[in-house]
Design an enzyme around this catalytic site. Structure first.
Site, PDB file in Angstrom:
ATOM      1  N   ALA A   1       6.493  45.004 -69.838  1.00  0.00           N
ATOM      2  CA  ALA A   1       7.225  44.023 -70.642  1.00  0.00           C
ATOM      3  C   ALA A   1       7.688  42.887 -69.754  1.00  0.00           C
ATOM      4  CB  ALA A   1       8.452  44.671 -71.296  1.00  0.00           C
TER       5      ALA A   1
ATOM      6  N   ASP B   1      -3.957  42.947 -68.030  1.00  0.00           N
ATOM      7  CA  ASP B   1      -2.855  42.463 -68.862  1.00  0.00           C
ATOM      8  C   ASP B   1      -2.856  43.247 -70.171  1.00  0.00           C
ATOM      9  OD1 ASP B   1      -1.394  40.622 -70.802  1.00  0.00           O
ATOM     10  OD2 ASP B   1      -1.190  39.519 -68.930  1.00  0.00           O
TER      11      ASP B   1
ATOM     12  N   TYR C   1      14.772  38.452 -75.604  1.00  0.00           N
ATOM     13  CA  TYR C   1      14.258  39.733 -75.102  1.00  0.00           C
ATOM     14  C   TYR C   1      14.510  40.838 -76.134  1.00  0.00           C
ATOM     15  CZ  TYR C   1      14.456  44.105 -72.391  1.00  0.00           C
ATOM     16  OH  TYR C   1      14.300  45.397 -71.949  1.00  0.00           O
TER      17      TYR C   1
ATOM     18  N   GLY D   1      22.978  35.296 -72.863  1.00  0.00           N
ATOM     19  CA  GLY D   1      22.263  36.402 -73.508  1.00  0.00           C
ATOM     20  C   GLY D   1      22.674  37.783 -73.023  1.00  0.00           C
ATOM     21  N   GLU D   2      23.768  37.887 -72.274  1.00  0.00           N
ATOM     22  CA  GLU D   2      24.146  39.209 -71.746  1.00  0.00           C
ATOM     23  C   GLU D   2      25.326  39.812 -72.506  1.00  0.00           C
ATOM     24  OE1 GLU D   2      24.178  40.116 -67.726  1.00  0.00           O
ATOM     25  OE2 GLU D   2      22.008  39.832 -67.861  1.00  0.00           O
TER      26      GLU D   2
ATOM     27  N   PHE E   1       9.226  49.280 -61.843  1.00  0.00           N
ATOM     28  CA  PHE E   1      10.249  50.242 -61.404  1.00  0.00           C
ATOM     29  C   PHE E   1      10.131  51.595 -62.119  1.00  0.00           C
ATOM     30  CE2 PHE E   1      14.923  51.173 -62.518  1.00  0.00           C
ATOM     31  CZ  PHE E   1      15.049  52.130 -61.518  1.00  0.00           C
TER      32      PHE E   1
HETATM   33  N1  LIG Z   1      15.131  48.998 -65.987  1.00  0.00           N
HETATM   34  C1  LIG Z   1      16.005  49.029 -66.992  1.00  0.00           C
HETATM   35  O1  LIG Z   1      17.206  49.200 -66.777  1.00  0.00           O
HETATM   36  C2  LIG Z   1      15.537  48.877 -68.431  1.00  0.00           C
HETATM   37  C3  LIG Z   1      16.516  48.843 -69.441  1.00  0.00           C
HETATM   38  C4  LIG Z   1      16.095  48.716 -70.760  1.00  0.00           C
HETATM   39  C5  LIG Z   1      14.744  48.630 -71.067  1.00  0.00           C
HETATM   40  N2  LIG Z   1      13.827  48.647 -70.059  1.00  0.00           N
HETATM   41  C6  LIG Z   1      12.401  48.551 -70.425  1.00  0.00           C
HETATM   42  O2  LIG Z   1      11.689  49.531 -69.708  1.00  0.00           O
HETATM   43  C7  LIG Z   1      10.396  49.041 -69.365  1.00  0.00           C
HETATM   44  C8  LIG Z   1      10.171  49.183 -67.870  1.00  0.00           C
HETATM   45  O3  LIG Z   1      11.169  48.431 -67.184  1.00  0.00           O
HETATM   46  P1  LIG Z   1      11.204  48.290 -65.603  1.00  0.00           P
HETATM   47  O4  LIG Z   1      12.619  48.221 -65.194  1.00  0.00           O
HETATM   48  O5  LIG Z   1      10.304  49.264 -64.970  1.00  0.00           O
HETATM   49  O6  LIG Z   1      10.606  46.816 -65.451  1.00  0.00           O
HETATM   50  P2  LIG Z   1       9.652  46.225 -64.337  1.00  0.00           P
HETATM   51  O7  LIG Z   1       9.665  44.749 -64.527  1.00  0.00           O
HETATM   52  O8  LIG Z   1       9.968  46.771 -62.997  1.00  0.00           O
HETATM   53  O9  LIG Z   1       8.242  46.789 -64.801  1.00  0.00           O
HETATM   54  C9  LIG Z   1       7.515  46.212 -65.852  1.00  0.00           C
HETATM   55  C10 LIG Z   1       6.081  46.084 -65.381  1.00  0.00           C
HETATM   56  O10 LIG Z   1       5.314  45.484 -66.420  1.00  0.00           O
HETATM   57  C11 LIG Z   1       4.377  44.617 -65.819  1.00  0.00           C
HETATM   58  N3  LIG Z   1       3.967  43.629 -66.809  1.00  0.00           N
HETATM   59  C12 LIG Z   1       4.704  42.587 -67.316  1.00  0.00           C
HETATM   60  N4  LIG Z   1       3.963  41.888 -68.172  1.00  0.00           N
HETATM   61  C13 LIG Z   1       2.746  42.487 -68.240  1.00  0.00           C
HETATM   62  C14 LIG Z   1       1.566  42.230 -68.951  1.00  0.00           C
HETATM   63  N5  LIG Z   1       1.478  41.178 -69.776  1.00  0.00           N
HETATM   64  N6  LIG Z   1       0.497  43.035 -68.773  1.00  0.00           N
HETATM   65  C15 LIG Z   1       0.565  44.106 -67.918  1.00  0.00           C
HETATM   66  N7  LIG Z   1       1.662  44.384 -67.198  1.00  0.00           N
HETATM   67  C16 LIG Z   1       2.741  43.592 -67.361  1.00  0.00           C
HETATM   68  C17 LIG Z   1       5.109  43.997 -64.646  1.00  0.00           C
HETATM   69  O11 LIG Z   1       4.224  43.495 -63.651  1.00  0.00           O
HETATM   70  C18 LIG Z   1       5.928  45.193 -64.153  1.00  0.00           C
HETATM   71  O12 LIG Z   1       5.256  45.880 -63.130  1.00  0.00           O
HETATM   72  C19 LIG Z   1      10.321  47.627 -69.894  1.00  0.00           C
HETATM   73  O13 LIG Z   1       9.699  47.647 -71.152  1.00  0.00           O
HETATM   74  C20 LIG Z   1      11.768  47.226 -70.043  1.00  0.00           C
HETATM   75  O14 LIG Z   1      11.942  46.240 -71.041  1.00  0.00           O
HETATM   76  C21 LIG Z   1      14.186  48.760 -68.747  1.00  0.00           C
END
Ligand SMILES: NC(=O)c1ccc[n+]([C@@H]2O[C@H](COP(=O)([O-])OP(=O)(O)OC[C@H]3O[C@@H](n4cnc5c(N)ncnc54)[C@H](O)[C@@H]3O)[C@@H](O)[C@H]2O)c1
Length: 309
Positions: A72, A51, A137, A266-267, A11
């Site tokens: 992540a 990965d 997490y 966990g929320e 995203f």
């Molecule tokens: N969206 C939110 O509201 C939010 C809030 C707090 C923190 N975050 C952090 O922001 C970052 C992005 O979040 P997001 O919402 O885009 O999440 P998302 O799940 O849409 O995107 C994460 C991407 O990482 C990829 N991924 C997972 N494991 C992997 C691996 N081992 N190797 C390579 N790629 C891998 C997934 O395929 C996915 O496309 C994350 O680190 C998340 O923890 C997001």
């Protein structure tokens, strides 16, 4: 400028990549497609299905000025059910990314922490100064933070840590077992089905629109005031799950009683960002909830029209 993004098919990564390509930046990205989709990756991005725990990331980062590390395992309930995989991706994978950035002599690493670091804190709005993670997490994100500190200490690397609150908007993943709350409500209400609320609906969340955090991302590329600092990225306002439900129902012009189920493990009960630190470098969130929701709804409708939902 050249930028590499981990998690580019997800995203936030896909939205960021689109913004960077628009701005004429050369972008490469990796993703193992465990959650993200290749079709999310904007054209113009050099994509590698890889990965973050693999060897050879350093080669991919060669020539990059900046790495955004966003990949992540980030669904709290998935992380609760698999702490070993959570640590493998979010801790070992993160260290592998930092090490690769060091070997490739990347100028700066901008990486995702999370408001989940504040799970045990009941000071609202919450500043960056104290953290109290509880879920697997959140604990994995704290480990990433400590590794970044050590890379700064021992190798003089430059980092910016971003503590996203609830980011929402187009391309948000709606496919997971328990989708993010807004996508879940929009899909069910558009289908005329009963959405599920976990818990009483009184949990409060600070939602921030994805374009607003992209403005901060762009600032991180060029503004040295963001170097070696940590920033909360939220809207500085929060709203209860029931209020979100009502807001979406009102925009869609529907009235369906939600189905209440037991709370998820966990929320946190409340999140609310103190965003003074981000404001101090000239950023402020600009998208109001109604506009953001309209855009999120249009995206979901588009996915439905394409037969994906
Ligand atoms: N969206 C939110 O509201 C939010 C809030 C707090 C923190 N975050 C952090 O922001 C970052 C992005 O979040 P997001 O919402 O885009 O999440 P998302 O799940 O849409 O995107 C994460 C991407 O990482 C990829 N991924 C997972 N494991 C992997 C691996 N081992 N190797 C390579 N790629 C891998 C997934 O395929 C996915 O496309 C994350 O680190 C998340 O923890 C997001």
């Amino acid at each position: 400028m050249r930028v590499a993004i981990t998690g580019v098919a997800g995203f936030i990564g896909a939205n960021l990549a689109g913004k960077l390509v628009e701005a004429g930046v050369s972008v490469s990205g990796i993703d193992n497609l465990s959650y993200g989709l290749k079709e999310n990756v904007p054209s113009g991005v050099e994509f590698h299905e890889k990965d973050i725990r693999d060897s050879g990331l350093g080669e991919l980062f060669k020539g990059a000025d900046v790495v955004f590390h966003l990949a992540a395992k980030n669904c709290i309930s998935d992380c609760q059910s698999d702490p070993v995989e959570t640590a493998s991706i979010n801790v070992a994978g993160t260290v592998n990314v930092f090490e690769a950035a060091r070997l490739a002599q990347v100028r700066k690493v901008i990486y995702a922490e999370s408001s989940a670091l504040y799970e045990g804190i009941s000071q609202f709005p919450t500043p960056e100064s104290d953290v109290q993670p509880e879920s697997f997490y959140a604990v994995s994100k704290l480990a990433g933070m400590h590794f970044a500190e050590a890379y700064k200490r021992y190798f003089g690397m430059t980092f910016t840590a971003l503590r996203y609150f609830c980011v929402y908007g187009p391309v948000q993943d709606y496919r997971r077992t328990i989708p993010p709350v807004m996508s879940a409500f929009i899909i069910k209400l558009l289908k005329g089905e009963q959405p599920v609320i976990y818990g009483s609906g009184r949990k409060r969340r600070d939602f921030v629109y994805v374009d607003d955090i992209n403005e901060f991302h762009m600032k991180c590329l060029t503004d040295s005031r963001t170097d070696n600092r940590t920033f909360n990225l939220g809207s500085g306002r929060n709203i209860s799950v029931l209020e979100i439900y009502e807001a979406i129902s009102e925009i869609l012009g529907v009235s369906i009683e939600p189905l209440f189920k037991p709370d998820l493990p966990g929320e946190a009960q409340e999140t609310l960002a103190d965003i003074s630190e981000a404001k101090s470098v000239g950023w402020k969130p600009r998208t109001d909830l109604e506009t953001g929701l309209q855009n999120a709804i249009s995206y979901i409708k588009g996915e439905m029209d394409k037969g994906r939902i």
